[in-house]
Design a protein around this motif. Sequence first.
Motif, PDB file in Angstrom:
ATOM      1  N   ILE A  88       0.861  -1.217   0.025  1.00 49.20           N
ATOM      2  CA  ILE A  88       0.072  -0.027   0.015  1.00 49.20           C
ATOM      3  C   ILE A  88       0.769   1.417   0.019  1.00 49.20           C
ATOM      4  N   ILE A  89       0.740   1.985  -1.111  1.00 47.58           N
ATOM      5  CA  ILE A  89       1.465   3.382  -1.019  1.00 47.58           C
ATOM      6  C   ILE A  89       0.644   4.467  -0.137  1.00 47.58           C
ATOM      7  N   GLU A  90      -0.430   4.355  -0.174  1.00 47.32           N
ATOM      8  CA  GLU A  90      -0.916   5.610   0.371  1.00 47.32           C
ATOM      9  C   GLU A  90      -2.793   5.401   0.545  1.00 47.32           C
ATOM     10  N   THR A  91      -3.243   5.874   1.692  1.00 42.21           N
ATOM     11  CA  THR A  91      -4.606   5.619   1.896  1.00 42.21           C
ATOM     12  C   THR A  91      -4.926   7.285   2.386  1.00 42.21           C
ATOM     13  N   VAL A  92      -6.058   7.569   1.607  1.00 43.50           N
ATOM     14  CA  VAL A  92      -6.304   9.182   1.705  1.00 43.50           C
ATOM     15  C   VAL A  92      -7.727   9.065   1.906  1.00 43.50           C
ATOM     16  N   THR A  93      -8.234   9.626   3.289  1.00 39.42           N
ATOM     17  CA  THR A  93      -9.870   9.726   3.584  1.00 39.42           C
ATOM     18  C   THR A  93     -10.496  10.803   2.766  1.00 39.42           C
ATOM     19  N   LYS A  94      -9.715  11.800   2.373  1.00 43.09           N
ATOM     20  CA  LYS A  94     -10.544  12.761   1.399  1.00 43.09           C
ATOM     21  C   LYS A  94      -9.379  13.611   0.655  1.00 43.09           C
ATOM     22  N   THR A  95      -9.596  13.248  -0.497  1.00 40.40           N
ATOM     23  CA  THR A  95      -8.502  14.135  -1.554  1.00 40.40           C
ATOM     24  C   THR A  95      -9.221  15.587  -1.851  1.00 40.40           C
ATOM     25  N   GLU A  96      -8.474  16.397  -2.590  1.00 35.29           N
ATOM     26  CA  GLU A  96      -8.785  17.571  -2.821  1.00 35.29           C
ATOM     27  C   GLU A  96      -9.916  17.648  -3.560  1.00 35.29           C
ATOM     28  N   TYR A  97     -10.224  16.558  -4.253  1.00 37.61           N
ATOM     29  CA  TYR A  97     -11.463  16.565  -5.209  1.00 37.61           C
ATOM     30  C   TYR A  97     -12.400  15.619  -4.666  1.00 37.61           C
ATOM     31  N   GLY A  98     -12.383  15.522  -3.303  1.00 34.59           N
ATOM     32  CA  GLY A  98     -13.417  14.751  -2.573  1.00 34.59           C
ATOM     33  C   GLY A  98     -13.828  13.307  -2.671  1.00 34.59           C
ATOM     34  N   ARG A  99     -12.510  12.756  -2.955  1.00 31.56           N
ATOM     35  CA  ARG A  99     -12.656  11.268  -2.918  1.00 31.56           C
ATOM     36  C   ARG A  99     -11.883  10.421  -2.101  1.00 31.56           C
ATOM     37  N   LYS A 100     -12.370   9.392  -1.527  1.00 28.54           N
ATOM     38  CA  LYS A 100     -11.552   8.542  -0.588  1.00 28.54           C
ATOM     39  C   LYS A 100     -10.741   7.531  -1.572  1.00 28.54           C
ATOM     40  N   GLU A 101      -9.437   7.205  -1.116  1.00 26.35           N
ATOM     41  CA  GLU A 101      -8.659   6.524  -1.994  1.00 26.35           C
ATOM     42  C   GLU A 101      -7.599   5.542  -1.145  1.00 26.35           C
ATOM     43  N   ILE A 102      -7.519   4.559  -1.948  1.00 27.21           N
ATOM     44  CA  ILE A 102      -6.285   3.550  -1.370  1.00 27.21           C
ATOM     45  C   ILE A 102      -5.636   3.379  -2.744  1.00 27.21           C
ATOM     46  N   THR A 103      -4.129   3.570  -2.796  1.00 26.36           N
ATOM     47  CA  THR A 103      -3.307   3.509  -3.880  1.00 26.36           C
ATOM     48  C   THR A 103      -2.236   2.375  -3.460  1.00 26.36           C
ATOM     49  N   PHE A 104      -1.910   1.235  -4.263  1.00 27.09           N
ATOM     50  CA  PHE A 104      -0.998   0.315  -3.822  1.00 27.09           C
ATOM     51  C   PHE A 104      -0.276  -0.220  -5.004  1.00 27.09           C
ATOM     52  N   HIS A 105       0.604  -0.939  -4.952  1.00 28.01           N
ATOM     53  CA  HIS A 105       1.422  -1.646  -6.124  1.00 28.01           C
ATOM     54  C   HIS A 105       0.656  -2.998  -6.244  1.00 28.01           C
ATOM     55  N   ASP A 106       0.487  -3.529  -7.604  1.00 28.44           N
ATOM     56  CA  ASP A 106       0.383  -4.929  -7.672  1.00 28.44           C
ATOM     57  C   ASP A 106       1.560  -5.613  -7.635  1.00 28.44           C
ATOM     58  N   CYS A 107       1.305  -6.963  -8.138  1.00 30.64           N
ATOM     59  CA  CYS A 107       2.231  -7.970  -8.242  1.00 30.64           C
ATOM     60  C   CYS A 107       3.402  -7.662  -9.003  1.00 30.64           C
ATOM     61  N   TYR A 108       3.234  -6.761  -9.996  1.00 28.18           N
ATOM     62  CA  TYR A 108       4.556  -6.510 -10.854  1.00 28.18           C
ATOM     63  C   TYR A 108       4.801  -5.048 -10.806  1.00 28.18           C
ATOM     64  N   GLY A 109       4.124  -4.187  -9.717  1.00 26.43           N
ATOM     65  CA  GLY A 109       4.647  -2.871  -9.292  1.00 26.43           C
ATOM     66  C   GLY A 109       3.918  -1.611 -10.162  1.00 26.43           C
ATOM     67  N   PHE A 110       2.860  -2.128 -10.892  1.00 24.03           N
ATOM     68  CA  PHE A 110       1.803  -1.258 -11.458  1.00 24.03           C
ATOM     69  C   PHE A 110       1.260  -0.528 -10.182  1.00 24.03           C
ATOM     70  N   GLN A 111       0.912   0.678 -10.460  1.00 21.95           N
ATOM     71  CA  GLN A 111       0.238   1.701  -9.614  1.00 21.95           C
ATOM     72  C   GLN A 111      -1.207   1.324  -9.615  1.00 21.95           C
ATOM     73  N   VAL A 112      -1.886   0.879  -8.597  1.00 22.55           N
ATOM     74  CA  VAL A 112      -3.661   0.605  -8.718  1.00 22.55           C
ATOM     75  C   VAL A 112      -4.155   1.639  -7.667  1.00 22.55           C
ATOM     76  N   THR A 113      -5.384   2.314  -8.004  1.00 22.80           N
ATOM     77  CA  THR A 113      -5.872   3.121  -7.043  1.00 22.80           C
ATOM     78  C   THR A 113      -7.379   2.705  -7.228  1.00 22.80           C
ATOM     79  N   PHE A 114      -7.915   2.432  -5.955  1.00 19.46           N
ATOM     80  CA  PHE A 114      -9.280   2.172  -5.799  1.00 19.46           C
ATOM     81  C   PHE A 114      -9.977   3.604  -5.172  1.00 19.46           C
ATOM     82  N   SER A 115     -11.064   3.883  -5.546  1.00 15.67           N
ATOM     83  CA  SER A 115     -11.408   5.073  -5.276  1.00 15.67           C
ATOM     84  C   SER A 115     -13.099   5.168  -4.974  1.00 15.67           C
ATOM     85  N   SER A 116     -13.442   5.920  -3.962  1.00 15.81           N
ATOM     86  CA  SER A 116     -15.114   6.005  -3.686  1.00 15.81           C
ATOM     87  C   SER A 116     -15.342   7.426  -3.167  1.00 15.81           C
TER      88      SER A 116
END
Length: 119
Positions: A88-116
């Motif tokens: 996990i790279i970062e967990t943000v409870t509220k971004t400047e654009y109003g989203r909650k996000e969790i960002t991580f690296h997958d098994c090969y290092g690609f950055q993946v972000t889930f946002s809600s």
Amino acid sequence: MTAILPFIRVPDVAFAKSWYETIGFKCIGTHEEPDCGLDWAMMCWDEAKFMLYPQLENTITNANNCGLYFKMDTIVGLEKRLEGKAKIIETVTKTEYGRKEITFHDCYGFQVTFSSEPD
């Protein structure tokens, strides 16, 4: 235009497919050539889809320049699902654009972000 289907190139499509399945994606299609192994997989989570392709010969996958961003209904519980499977790279409870996000690296290092939307 009706949809965009991004793809990422990985050293081992079967390994990446299995890894994404462990965090909640479903595989909805594959292709395999005789004696060549799995050379394509379509992954989905609800309506979001992306593809896995094999890395091209004599190239280096540059995961630093590519990633996936998914808008989801909720990301509650996803951090626990990723435990021990992703860096996990970062967990943000509220971004400047109003989203909650969790960002991580997958098994090969690609950055993946889930946002809600925030809870």
